[in-house]
Scaffold this motif. Sequence first.
Motif, PDB file in Angstrom:
ATOM      1  N   LEU A 296       0.816  -1.266   0.025  1.00  0.00           N
ATOM      2  CA  LEU A 296       0.023  -0.074  -0.024  1.00  0.00           C
ATOM      3  C   LEU A 296       0.878   1.145   0.075  1.00  0.00           C
ATOM      4  N   GLU A 297       2.175   1.175   0.409  1.00  0.00           N
ATOM      5  CA  GLU A 297       2.951   2.340   0.327  1.00  0.00           C
ATOM      6  C   GLU A 297       3.858   2.442  -0.978  1.00  0.00           C
ATOM      7  N   TRP A 298       3.328   1.727  -1.799  1.00  0.00           N
ATOM      8  CA  TRP A 298       4.122   1.907  -3.311  1.00  0.00           C
ATOM      9  C   TRP A 298       4.543   3.200  -3.623  1.00  0.00           C
ATOM     10  N   GLN A 300       5.032   5.931  -2.297  1.00  0.00           N
ATOM     11  CA  GLN A 300       5.737   7.052  -1.209  1.00  0.00           C
ATOM     12  C   GLN A 300       7.159   7.269  -1.667  1.00  0.00           C
ATOM     13  N   TYR A 351       9.968   9.647   5.348  1.00  0.00           N
ATOM     14  CA  TYR A 351       8.837   9.011   4.625  1.00  0.00           C
ATOM     15  C   TYR A 351       7.957  10.426   4.140  1.00  0.00           C
ATOM     16  N   ARG A 355       3.181  13.240  -3.057  1.00  0.00           N
ATOM     17  CA  ARG A 355       3.330  14.313  -3.572  1.00  0.00           C
ATOM     18  C   ARG A 355       4.503  15.278  -2.676  1.00  0.00           C
ATOM     19  N   GLU A 357       4.810  15.474   0.727  1.00  0.00           N
ATOM     20  CA  GLU A 357       4.622  15.902   1.824  1.00  0.00           C
ATOM     21  C   GLU A 357       5.036  14.887   2.894  1.00  0.00           C
ATOM     22  N   LEU A 359       4.986  12.497   5.693  1.00  0.00           N
ATOM     23  CA  LEU A 359       4.110  11.278   5.811  1.00  0.00           C
ATOM     24  C   LEU A 359       4.246  10.992   7.335  1.00  0.00           C
ATOM     25  N   LEU A 360       5.344  10.666   7.757  1.00  0.00           N
ATOM     26  CA  LEU A 360       5.771  10.628   9.165  1.00  0.00           C
ATOM     27  C   LEU A 360       6.806  11.552   9.565  1.00  0.00           C
ATOM     28  N   LYS A 366      11.776   2.363  13.230  1.00  0.00           N
ATOM     29  CA  LYS A 366      12.112   1.084  13.306  1.00  0.00           C
ATOM     30  C   LYS A 366      13.124   0.638  12.199  1.00  0.00           C
TER      31      LYS A 366
ATOM     32  N   GLN B 300      -4.327   6.517   5.077  1.00  0.00           N
ATOM     33  CA  GLN B 300      -5.181   5.997   3.737  1.00  0.00           C
ATOM     34  C   GLN B 300      -6.442   5.706   4.393  1.00  0.00           C
ATOM     35  N   LEU B 359      -5.803   5.344  -4.979  1.00  0.00           N
ATOM     36  CA  LEU B 359      -4.349   4.724  -4.739  1.00  0.00           C
ATOM     37  C   LEU B 359      -4.055   3.488  -5.356  1.00  0.00           C
TER      38      LEU B 359
END
Lengths: 387, 387
Positions: A296-298, A300, A351, A355, A357, A359-360, A366, B300, B359
């Motif tokens: 799902l993070e593809w 980023q 991360y 866009r 921006e 994310l974290l 970790k 998400q 997404l």
Amino acid sequence: MPTLATYAPQYRDALLNDVLPFWQKYSPDRAAGGYFTCLDRRGQVYDTDKFIWLQARQVWTFAMLYNRLEARPDWLELARHGADFLQRYGQAADGSWYFSLTRAGKPLVQPYNIFSDCFATMAFGQLSLATGSEAQAELAQSTFHQILARRHNPKGTWSKAVASTRPLKNFALPMILCNLALEIEHLLDPALVESTIDECIHEVMEVFYDPALGLIRENVTPDGQPSDSFEGRLLNPGHAIEAMWFIMDLAERRHNRPLLHRAVDITLQTLDYAWDAEYGGLYYFLDAHGHPPQQLEWDQKLWWVHLETLISLAKGYQLTGRPECQAWFEKVHSYTWSHFPDPEQGEWYGYLNRRGEVLLPLKGGKWKGCYHVPRGLYQCWQVLEGQ
Amino acid sequence: MPTLATYAPQYRDALLNDVLPFWQKYSPDRAAGGYFTCLDRRGQVYDTDKFIWLQARQVWTFAMLYNRLEARPDWLELARHGADFLQRYGQAADGSWYFSLTRAGKPLVQPYNIFSDCFATMAFGQLSLATGSEAQAELAQSTFHQILARRHNPKGTWSKAVASTRPLKNFALPMILCNLALEIEHLLDPALVESTIDECIHEVMEVFYDPALGLIRENVTPDGQPSDSFEGRLLNPGHAIEAMWFIMDLAERRHNRPLLHRAVDITLQTLDYAWDAEYGGLYYFLDAHGHPPQQLEWDQKLWWVHLETLISLAKGYQLTGRPECQAWFEKVHSYTWSHFPDPEQGEWYGYLNRRGEVLLPLKGGKWKGCYHVPRGLYQCWQVLEGQ
């Protein structure tokens, strides 16, 4: 067009005046040993677990800079500080390395992950160069030999796959062994170094590289064929490009110009494929057939992908002078420096969303520690300054 | 303000005229058996692996609609079609259920995941009601008893944690058992049903619910205390809200008004906490202390989170008449219907980014199948129509 050498001071200054001081100030756990790596935007600790990847990588970073850049006692002390903790608590009874420990060093996650062992090898290999410690050298050696023994079944009993149905092998281990063999060359039989390098170059450039795609696959069948499955279609552009500077180092060592140019070609092909034309930056994961990836993070944008790309492009330009390397370096440099560093609180974000921006808002966690940013800055600085 | 009943036809029409026909048309694998679930935007198959969760959930969906809505032979045939495949290939030698199979039914991923067993129980429990098959009823029963036997150590040898260091238990299993006990009530000893319900209500409402936070934690210590760790701080708002309609069903069955109101309270508190005030929609994961979560997909917007929330709000409003339920239903309904359905190619998108943009353009994948959308539409339709 100015040469890339004009950028060298920017990389040097960020390394010496921002990134290293940030980790020296905020990461040491003076009470329990080792390093905190879960640091928020301002460097404050938000979690105290200790991940072996990141403990070992930080030992390596400070030991490497001590060995190669300047014999600063504070760098050596900080490397030893992490190594002491690792030596005391890091290994299971069979000598393999846990994945994570509590703050005090109790094991949290079993040694399922062979990369803990890879980074421990790097850490103790570099540190033994600085300290001359026989015990540290032997720890690096014995861990390296365990990796070789385990390499064809790295997950062992921890694997959830029914291996006989769809056996696949993963790119990460041969890729890392390319680098690891050189890292601890001083501790190995020269014949083993050369045979390991031969095998790694073959695996990376012949087995995982798919000439029909012009790209490296993250997983292939045992005989190097593509697998039309989620794992088999997976592309990890940052991994592929990072491996290319390991290959460039090996090509340079062996004076192998065709190999060098092939590594540059694959770097450039991967960039063409994985660059986000709309928002800039490199995607994290893609599917070779253009299908939706599982991750799902593809989309980023990750710090390490961009730093490793800058290293490959800087080396590619230094060693071949190809203008595409220069042009891509300018583009990736511009994206990276305008998105990842945090000018207010120091160090780099890890991360970003598609866009660009944040994310974290963490500086460490970790998976992000004191490794890709300082290694990337150091490598780029050295390469750019030499141009 | 009109009552929520005016929305009922929208849920009914989407279920009967869009979602069910989409899966009936595109998912059956008439050559190898079972269902394709990896369907692209247009319904075309992009991967043929068969995930037990999704195979079983689709069997359940069509069997449940056959039992509760209308005895349509095509629905029963499609449920049987998936059940045949599951019976033939789904179980390991010890009776536990694999996680995934190849298209032809060869095991790909070992039975590490107890939720495969939970969904198989639901599937065969519902189907046995429709067919009267003893064999199917026994399969549901035996799988349910295996789940109970395995419940205190669900990952077994597949766990990578050193359990003695930081033992934690996870919310998902007690939450699902709330629902599962009712699903197969017709197959269980009444005393076992009641004791399972008692235990589940206690676990969900007393052990995992944290009164200081007003929220449900995804992981707690064995004695129900918070753990200041990544897992211990994790919040999964969709999970918590989904569990609340399971609890409302149990409260209604037991005529327990205080329990019903507590479930509504927790639904509303979770919504207040997890609603994205800037872009709308519910976050996927949060950290109870506001730290960065490990999950890169934390911001998400996922289809199932929003559908489960609509069910909880519809039931909460139906059973209590509380105006906050109506107001929140309107808000979540509006977000959901303007973002997830695909009016051009049918069915619903599953994965949106924080801004609500698509997404992954899939209609089905490894985790999204024929389950949350039709179940959510069916449940909301029935509840709203009754108001």
